[in-house]
Design an enzyme around this catalytic site. Structure first.
Site, PDB file in Angstrom:
ATOM      1  CD  GLU A  34      -2.671   1.042   2.463  1.00 49.74           C
ATOM      2  OE1 GLU A  34      -2.667   0.425   3.190  1.00 49.74           O
ATOM      3  OE2 GLU A  34      -3.402   2.743   2.806  1.00 49.74           O
ATOM      4  NE  ARG A 259       3.709  -7.810  10.255  1.00 46.84           N
ATOM      5  CZ  ARG A 259       3.244  -7.117   9.501  1.00 46.84           C
ATOM      6  NH1 ARG A 259       2.146  -7.564   9.199  1.00 46.84           N
ATOM      7  NH2 ARG A 259       3.194  -5.782   9.066  1.00 46.84           N
ATOM      8  CE  LYS A 269       2.957   0.162   4.777  1.00 46.61           C
ATOM      9  NZ  LYS A 269       2.852  -0.172   3.365  1.00 46.61           N
TER      10      LYS A 269
END
Ligand code: ATP
Ligand code: MG
Length: 555
Positions: A34, A259, A269
């Protein structure tokens, strides 16, 4: 690179699919960031995995921007992501896609679901939707708008699209099951109203799709075979499959993996944005940031990052990787490839009293003992040089093998010198050291079997160039910065130390951004991108001391 010998669980699934011809033997992955921030080392894991799988199986990997939230997204993030993925060494050929270019198609699919009676326009507020949803132990309640007619839904949905309602006033929801054991299946939201300008589609859209609705469609439209995502989406897989099945369109396989987490830093982020916007760092590419851009500016190489990712492996269980392992990978690379040079970070002057006043010698210095083919360079030597202040002591313990009055040491690539005199200012600070040299020790050795323990780096005071050097350490003082709630409380006040009066050997005037150097005895360094001819700035990538090898051996 330490290439694994066995298949990870994703490769096992893919090999089985190839064997069984599940997707006509095709392998097609995607990396779907994104564009709401810079990529970080965690993303590198996803990039290496997706592009790596495509490489291994001679398949394809798309770069796709998941640009479905105009409020947080920006063209500058798109550009940085393109640059970072390319810098890491991956190629998407002509397959750079944007979720936003499928908005029309997604809208058509939504209309199909409405017509099937599988989606409805709902007027509940976000808070009410949450209240109606129920909990893990309590079933939810149907929305009072759940039984609108198809016609009414089609009409309202079109009005939503045309911007006839205020932000957040309505949603389009899938009609599934408000008592489903998986909360994601309790009539999830597909569209929300957002009258905002999008960096690609401008003001065309007033409704934006949610992740769950958009992502499966993006994958399906692009013919992705294996949709690799992180574990938090495992509970959403059922919905991913439901949407595609109800639409009766091509269905990729979603596979989740754990992750990457790293000690002494944060990889989210949202938090990285806080660091940038709060001015705690100089920007997304601050060399202390775990972003790809930060690591690059710090002097990390694509090879080292890919090697690191390879070593961390692909699993389904969460773990936290030691930052020292990342540092080990860059040392490993730079030890083999970085050019050795001499730089004095905290200089003190040494005058060699028996060296002729105007004589200058150009001494041979080896560029890289690990790579003899890199040859030699010339380093100027004269009567005045600088050495490191910490390399001299007036009184020193036995184990101190550096310069001490009356003791002989070696100057790297040059001569043996002996200290005879120390000059101090009126406050007693040492301002100069006087030595004599032995002309028979040229190159830093003699054939008389004399033992000299210490070897010091140095630069010629007449020829050296000035520079600012920035030393970095962890951005946080705690292994887990989140441990007691607010990560900002655990920022390391000493994560950046700036040395303003460093002296470098003259060859470094030609240093270029992107080249790596070993400053002998001091670590690995690189030219900063803010450097100018008038003001040279070097960043320390990493020190020479490897803590990871030790940990590995002990373990
Ligand atoms: P963040 O949690 O940092 O905000 P994100 O998941 O929201 O990250 P995206 O831009 O959506 O960021 O991520 C793109 C891809 O990278 C996704 O497939 C995501 O799962 C993956 N990814 C993000 N962070 C990590 C990580 N720490 N380790 C492995 N993959 C990651
Ligand atoms: Mg995300």
């Amino acid at each position: 690179m330490e290439k694994q010998e066995y298949l990870n669980f994703i490769e096992e699934i893919i090999e089985k699919d190839i064997e069984e011809n599940t997707y006509d033997g095709r392998v097609h992955t995607r990396f779907p960031p994104e564009p709401n921030g810079y990529l970080h080392i965690g993303h590198a894991k996803s990039i290496c995995l997706n592009f790596g799988i495509a490489e291994t199986y001679k398949g394809k990997c798309n770069l796709r921007f998941d640009d479905t939230n105009p409020l947080k997204e920006d063209k500058k993030f798109v550009d940085s992501i393109v640059e970072d993925v390319r810098w890491l060494g991956f190629d998407w050929e002509d397959r750079l896609f944007y979720a936003s270019s499928y908005f029309e198609k997604m809208y058509e699919y939504a209309v199909q679901l409405i017509k099937k009676g599988k989606a409805y326009v709902c007027d509940l507020t976000p808070d009410e939707i949450r209240q109606y949803r129920g909990t893990l132990t309590k079933p939810g309640k149907d929305s009072p708008y759940r039984n609108r007619t198809v016609e009414e839904n089609l009409d309202l949905f079109e009005q939503m699209k045309n911007g006839e309602f205020p932000n957040g006033s309505k949603t389009l929801r899938a009609k599934i099951d408000m008592s489903h054991p998986n909360l994601n299946m309790r009539d999830p939201v597909m569209y929300r109203i957002l009258n905002a300008t999008h960096h690609k589609t401008g003001d065309k859209w007033h409704i934006y799709p949610t992740y769950d609705w958009a992502h499966c469609l993006e994958d399906s439209i692009e013919g992705i075979t294996h949709s690799l995502c992180t574990m938090e989406f495992a509970d959403h897989r059922i919905l991913y499959e439901w949407f595609l099945k109800e639409l009766n369109i091509y269905q990729p396989k979603q596979i989740e993996f754990a992750r990457l987490n790293l000690t002494y830093t944060v990889l989210s982020k949202r938090k990285l944005t806080q660091l940038v916007e709060g001015g705690y760092v100089s920007g997304w590419d601050d060399p202390r940031m775990p972003t790809i851009a930060g690591l690059r500016r710090r002097g990390y190489t694509p090879y080292a990052i890919r090697d690191f990712i390879e070593r961390t492996g692909i699993t389904r269980s969460d773990s936290i990787v030691d930052y020292a392992m990342l540092e080990h990978c860059i040392r490993d690379d730079l030890n083999k490839n970085a050019k050795r040079v001499m730089a004095v970070l905290d200089p003190i002057k040494v005058v060699i009293t028996n060296y002729p006043e105007d004589k200058v010698e150009e001494l041979d210095a080896e560029n890289n003992p690990e790579k003899p083919e890199d040859g030699f360079r010339k380093v100027p030597f004269c009567r005045e040089i600088y050495i490191e202040r910490e390399d001299f002591r007036e009184e020193a313990p036995k184990k101190f093998f550096r310069l001490v009055p009356g003791r002989e040491v070696r100057l790297k690539h040059a001569y043996y010198i002996t200290c005879n005199e120390v000059i101090k200012d009126k406050d007693g600070n040492i301002v100069e050291i006087r030595c004599t040299y032995d002309p028979k020790s040229k190159g830093g050795w003699t054939d008389d079997g004399r033992k000299v323990k210490g070897t010091l780096h140095w630069v010629s005071a007449r020829h050296c160039i000035d520079a600012e050097v920035r030393l970095y350490s962890h951005l946080f003082t705690k292994e887990n910065p989140d441990e007691d709630g607010d990560f900002l409380e655990n920022l390391n006040p000493e994560s950046l130390v700036v040395l303003k009066n460093c002296k470098l050997e003259p060859s470094l005037k030609d240093a270029k951004v992107g080249e790596n150097y070993q400053f002998l005895r001091k670590g690995y360094f690189c030219l900063d991108r803010d450097s100018t001819k008038e003001r040279l700035i070097f960043n320390r990538t990493v020190t020479l001391k490897d803590t990871w090898s030790k940990i590995e051996k002990k373990g």
